[in-house]
Design a protein around this motif. Structure first.
Motif, PDB file in Angstrom:
ATOM      1  N   HIS A 315       0.814  -1.227   0.000  1.00  0.00           N
ATOM      2  CA  HIS A 315       0.000   0.000   0.000  1.00  0.00           C
ATOM      3  C   HIS A 315       0.844   1.273   0.000  1.00  0.00           C
ATOM      4  CE1 HIS A 315      -3.696  -2.315   0.951  1.00  0.00           C
ATOM      5  NE2 HIS A 315      -2.866  -3.085   1.647  1.00  0.00           N
ATOM      6  N   ASN A 316       2.046   1.190  -0.496  1.00  0.00           N
ATOM      7  CA  ASN A 316       2.956   2.334  -0.406  1.00  0.00           C
ATOM      8  C   ASN A 316       2.379   3.593  -1.044  1.00  0.00           C
ATOM      9  OD1 ASN A 316       5.557   3.485   0.328  1.00  0.00           O
ATOM     10  ND2 ASN A 316       5.935   3.577  -1.880  1.00  0.00           N
ATOM     11  N   GLY A 317       1.750   3.451  -2.194  1.00  0.00           N
ATOM     12  CA  GLY A 317       1.178   4.605  -2.881  1.00  0.00           C
ATOM     13  C   GLY A 317       0.104   5.300  -2.063  1.00  0.00           C
ATOM     14  N   SER A 320       1.985   7.108   1.080  1.00  0.00           N
ATOM     15  CA  SER A 320       2.771   8.313   0.764  1.00  0.00           C
ATOM     16  C   SER A 320       1.922   9.411   0.137  1.00  0.00           C
ATOM     17  CB  SER A 320       3.935   7.958  -0.167  1.00  0.00           C
ATOM     18  OG  SER A 320       3.452   7.392  -1.384  1.00  0.00           O
ATOM     19  N   GLY A 321       0.838   9.043  -0.507  1.00  0.00           N
ATOM     20  CA  GLY A 321      -0.020  10.043  -1.138  1.00  0.00           C
ATOM     21  C   GLY A 321      -1.240  10.399  -0.312  1.00  0.00           C
ATOM     22  N   GLY A 322      -1.276   9.903   0.914  1.00  0.00           N
ATOM     23  CA  GLY A 322      -2.451  10.109   1.757  1.00  0.00           C
ATOM     24  C   GLY A 322      -2.600  11.538   2.247  1.00  0.00           C
ATOM     25  N   VAL A 323      -3.833  11.982   2.363  1.00  0.00           N
ATOM     26  CA  VAL A 323      -4.160  13.300   2.922  1.00  0.00           C
ATOM     27  C   VAL A 323      -4.950  13.071   4.202  1.00  0.00           C
ATOM     28  CG1 VAL A 323      -5.356  15.477   2.526  1.00  0.00           C
ATOM     29  CG2 VAL A 323      -4.237  14.309   0.623  1.00  0.00           C
ATOM     30  N   ASP A 331      -9.081   2.509   6.724  1.00  0.00           N
ATOM     31  CA  ASP A 331      -8.695   1.302   7.448  1.00  0.00           C
ATOM     32  C   ASP A 331      -7.661   1.662   8.523  1.00  0.00           C
ATOM     33  OD1 ASP A 331      -6.465  -0.925   7.600  1.00  0.00           O
ATOM     34  OD2 ASP A 331      -8.314  -1.951   7.052  1.00  0.00           O
ATOM     35  N   GLU A 332      -7.803   1.080   9.720  1.00  0.00           N
ATOM     36  CA  GLU A 332      -6.898   1.396  10.831  1.00  0.00           C
ATOM     37  C   GLU A 332      -5.434   1.173  10.474  1.00  0.00           C
ATOM     38  OE1 GLU A 332      -8.693   1.010  15.211  1.00  0.00           O
ATOM     39  OE2 GLU A 332      -8.483  -0.925  14.195  1.00  0.00           O
ATOM     40  N   ARG A 333      -5.172   0.120   9.708  1.00  0.00           N
ATOM     41  CA  ARG A 333      -3.785  -0.175   9.339  1.00  0.00           C
ATOM     42  C   ARG A 333      -3.213   0.927   8.455  1.00  0.00           C
ATOM     43  NH1 ARG A 333      -4.891  -5.785   6.623  1.00  0.00           N
ATOM     44  NH2 ARG A 333      -6.627  -4.469   5.902  1.00  0.00           N
ATOM     45  N   LEU A 334      -4.036   1.404   7.520  1.00  0.00           N
ATOM     46  CA  LEU A 334      -3.589   2.468   6.623  1.00  0.00           C
ATOM     47  C   LEU A 334      -3.333   3.753   7.406  1.00  0.00           C
ATOM     48  CD1 LEU A 334      -2.981   3.531   3.808  1.00  0.00           C
ATOM     49  CD2 LEU A 334      -5.444   3.942   3.494  1.00  0.00           C
ATOM     50  N   PHE A 335      -4.247   4.086   8.308  1.00  0.00           N
ATOM     51  CA  PHE A 335      -4.097   5.306   9.109  1.00  0.00           C
ATOM     52  C   PHE A 335      -2.823   5.230   9.954  1.00  0.00           C
ATOM     53  CE2 PHE A 335      -6.434   8.243  12.347  1.00  0.00           C
ATOM     54  CZ  PHE A 335      -5.654   9.311  11.917  1.00  0.00           C
ATOM     55  N   MET A 336      -2.594   4.086  10.605  1.00  0.00           N
ATOM     56  CA  MET A 336      -1.426   3.945  11.475  1.00  0.00           C
ATOM     57  C   MET A 336      -0.124   4.022  10.679  1.00  0.00           C
ATOM     58  SD  MET A 336      -0.479   0.845  14.096  1.00  0.00           S
ATOM     59  CE  MET A 336      -0.394  -0.350  12.744  1.00  0.00           C
ATOM     60  N   VAL A 340       3.134   6.741  10.769  1.00  0.00           N
ATOM     61  CA  VAL A 340       4.564   6.401  10.776  1.00  0.00           C
ATOM     62  C   VAL A 340       5.267   7.195   9.674  1.00  0.00           C
ATOM     63  CG1 VAL A 340       6.277   4.573  10.449  1.00  0.00           C
ATOM     64  CG2 VAL A 340       4.150   4.076  11.678  1.00  0.00           C
ATOM     65  N   TYR A 341       4.672   7.223   8.491  1.00  0.00           N
ATOM     66  CA  TYR A 341       5.242   7.939   7.344  1.00  0.00           C
ATOM     67  C   TYR A 341       5.410   9.426   7.658  1.00  0.00           C
ATOM     68  CZ  TYR A 341       5.297  10.170   2.715  1.00  0.00           C
ATOM     69  OH  TYR A 341       5.612  10.940   1.632  1.00  0.00           O
ATOM     70  N   VAL A 342       4.391  10.031   8.259  1.00  0.00           N
ATOM     71  CA  VAL A 342       4.429  11.464   8.581  1.00  0.00           C
ATOM     72  C   VAL A 342       5.504  11.744   9.626  1.00  0.00           C
ATOM     73  CG1 VAL A 342       3.122  13.360   9.616  1.00  0.00           C
ATOM     74  CG2 VAL A 342       2.025  11.868   7.939  1.00  0.00           C
ATOM     75  N   LEU A 343       5.574  10.900  10.640  1.00  0.00           N
ATOM     76  CA  LEU A 343       6.594  11.070  11.679  1.00  0.00           C
ATOM     77  C   LEU A 343       7.996  10.927  11.085  1.00  0.00           C
ATOM     78  CD1 LEU A 343       5.009   9.008  14.616  1.00  0.00           C
ATOM     79  CD2 LEU A 343       5.413  11.468  14.602  1.00  0.00           C
ATOM     80  N   GLU A 344       8.141   9.986  10.183  1.00  0.00           N
ATOM     81  CA  GLU A 344       9.435   9.725   9.556  1.00  0.00           C
ATOM     82  C   GLU A 344       9.892  10.916   8.716  1.00  0.00           C
ATOM     83  OE1 GLU A 344      11.231   5.406   8.255  1.00  0.00           O
ATOM     84  OE2 GLU A 344       9.277   6.016   7.479  1.00  0.00           O
TER      85      GLU A 344
END
Length: 375
Positions: A315-317, A320-323, A331-336, A340-344
């Motif tokens: 689900h990388n796309g 990284s492209g999430g708003v 989905d909880e997994r996608l949100f979590m 991680v991506y935002v913190l990174e």
């Protein structure tokens, strides 16, 4: 040390108490008095007569038809209170002054051994409520006329909406309506050490003065099946939850949503903070990691990180492209994994601003990010 055991009511959630019983037996905990209400009274009777194997078999095969006499069109439903059933149930209650519990009475006549209970070294008490007298009623086995134990168990378990139980011209219903945790029966016996098993059932919980008492409260750490949901998998999980929660309560296991051997957990705490371990447990739960086994902390971390990397690969796309405004309801997994991506990416000010919405997912994401940095 001897304990008094109190078993709360809660319908199908009573399966949890069987798991606690299994753990108590393994731990060789000695019980001198048992009090129970509703399904807690039924489980308590089996406990006092020493029929753990019989209780486990019963719970592993029990169905709604073993409890209530249902109209034919509802006989195969596992969950009595599905929306589609509500009108049928209402009609049944109105037409017959309550649902017919004769199947449960027949079952109790088969499995309850009154003589064993009366001859047991463990005292036994039942809580019920008298509609005739509008009062709570408490009965120890010595107070119950011989041959009527099943009747009193039925009186304790008549949930509102079921037919009230008549005993000697008095009408009784489920004792949980006034006291769903009859710990007072143990206090009456002078019990100092108390194990209270709460399955978070529907009912009224009274407050008692427990000053100076050693009370071990065992509560469900994970969501339980519905009060009248006879889903086989849900019952199996409830039994396992009871076992693990009891082992934690007595210090043999540690953890919250997951279980670790106490010694391993203590060793892991030298390397990781409590908050970090709790965060990885939340992440494990979100990823659906099996909670019904014993882990080392590092084993759970490994399981979570495997799930995380696989999810990111797929689900990388989207990540990284999430708003935020769109992804917060995903989905909880996608949100979590997005957190991680935002913190990174170092967007800590943004994350701090949204913490009230991120909640536990932030703790989980922070734990994943920490362990990811250790790779």
């Amino acid at each position: 040390m001897e304990y008094g055991l109190v078993l709360a009511g809660g319908g199908v959630r009573g399966a949890y108490q069987i798991g606690v019983w299994k753990a108590l037996k393994e731990l060789k905990i000695k019980v001198s008095v048992v009090s129970g209400v509703s399904i807690g009274a039924v489980n308590g009777a089996l406990f006092v007569q020493g029929s753990k194997t019989k209780a486990e078999r019963l719970w592993n095969k029990i169905a709604i038809g073993d409890i209530i006499l249902l109209p034919k069109e509802m006989e195969n439903d596992e969950n009595l209170f599905k929306v589609k059933n509500l009108m049928k149930i209402a009609k049944e209650i109105y037409s017959n002054n309550g649902l017919d519990m004769s199947p449960l009475e027949n079952l109790l006549n088969e499995i309850v051994d009154e003589d064993k209970i009366r001859n047991s070294e463990i005292d036994f008490g039942i809580a019920t409520f008298s509609l005739s007298e509008k009062s709570e009623n408490y009965y120890f086995i010595k107070d119950i006329p011989y041959g009527k134990l099943t009747e009193y168990l039925m009186a304790s378990a008549c949930f509102p909406g079921f037919k009230a139980r008549m005993i000697d011209e008095k009408k009784f219903i489920d004792g949980g309506v006034s006291n769903n945790m009859p710990i007072n029966m143990l206090l009456e016996k002078g019990i100092e050490n108390i194990i209270a098993i709460d399955v978070k059932g529907v009912g009224f919980y009274r407050t008692f003065n427990l000053a100076g008492k050693n009370v071990i409260n065992i509560k469900c750490s994970r969501p339980q099946t519905g009060t009248f949901d006879f889903d086989r998998d849900g019952i199996r999980k409830s039994i396992q939850d009871g076992y693990y929660d009891c082992m934690k309560a007595f210090g043999k296991f540690n953890g919250g949503l997951y279980s670790f051997k106490a010694r391993d957990y203590a060793a892991a705490r030298k390397a990781y903070s409590k908050e970090l371990i709790e965060g990885i447990e939340i992440a494990a739960n979100i990823f659906g990691v099996n909670p019904y086994k014993l882990y080392t902390v590092d084993e759970l971390v490994g399981a979570v990180m495997n799930e995380y990397f696989e999810y990111v690969r797929q689900h990388n796309g989207e990540i990284s492209g999430g708003v935020f405004e769109k992804i917060k309801n995903a989905d909880e997994r996608l949100f979590m994994t997005w957190i991680v991506y935002v913190l990174e990416k170092g967007k800590n000010d943004f994350v701090k601003e949204k913490l009230s919405i991120l909640g536990e997912k932030y703790d989980a994401a922070s734990a994943i990010l920490y362990f990811k940095s250790q790779k």
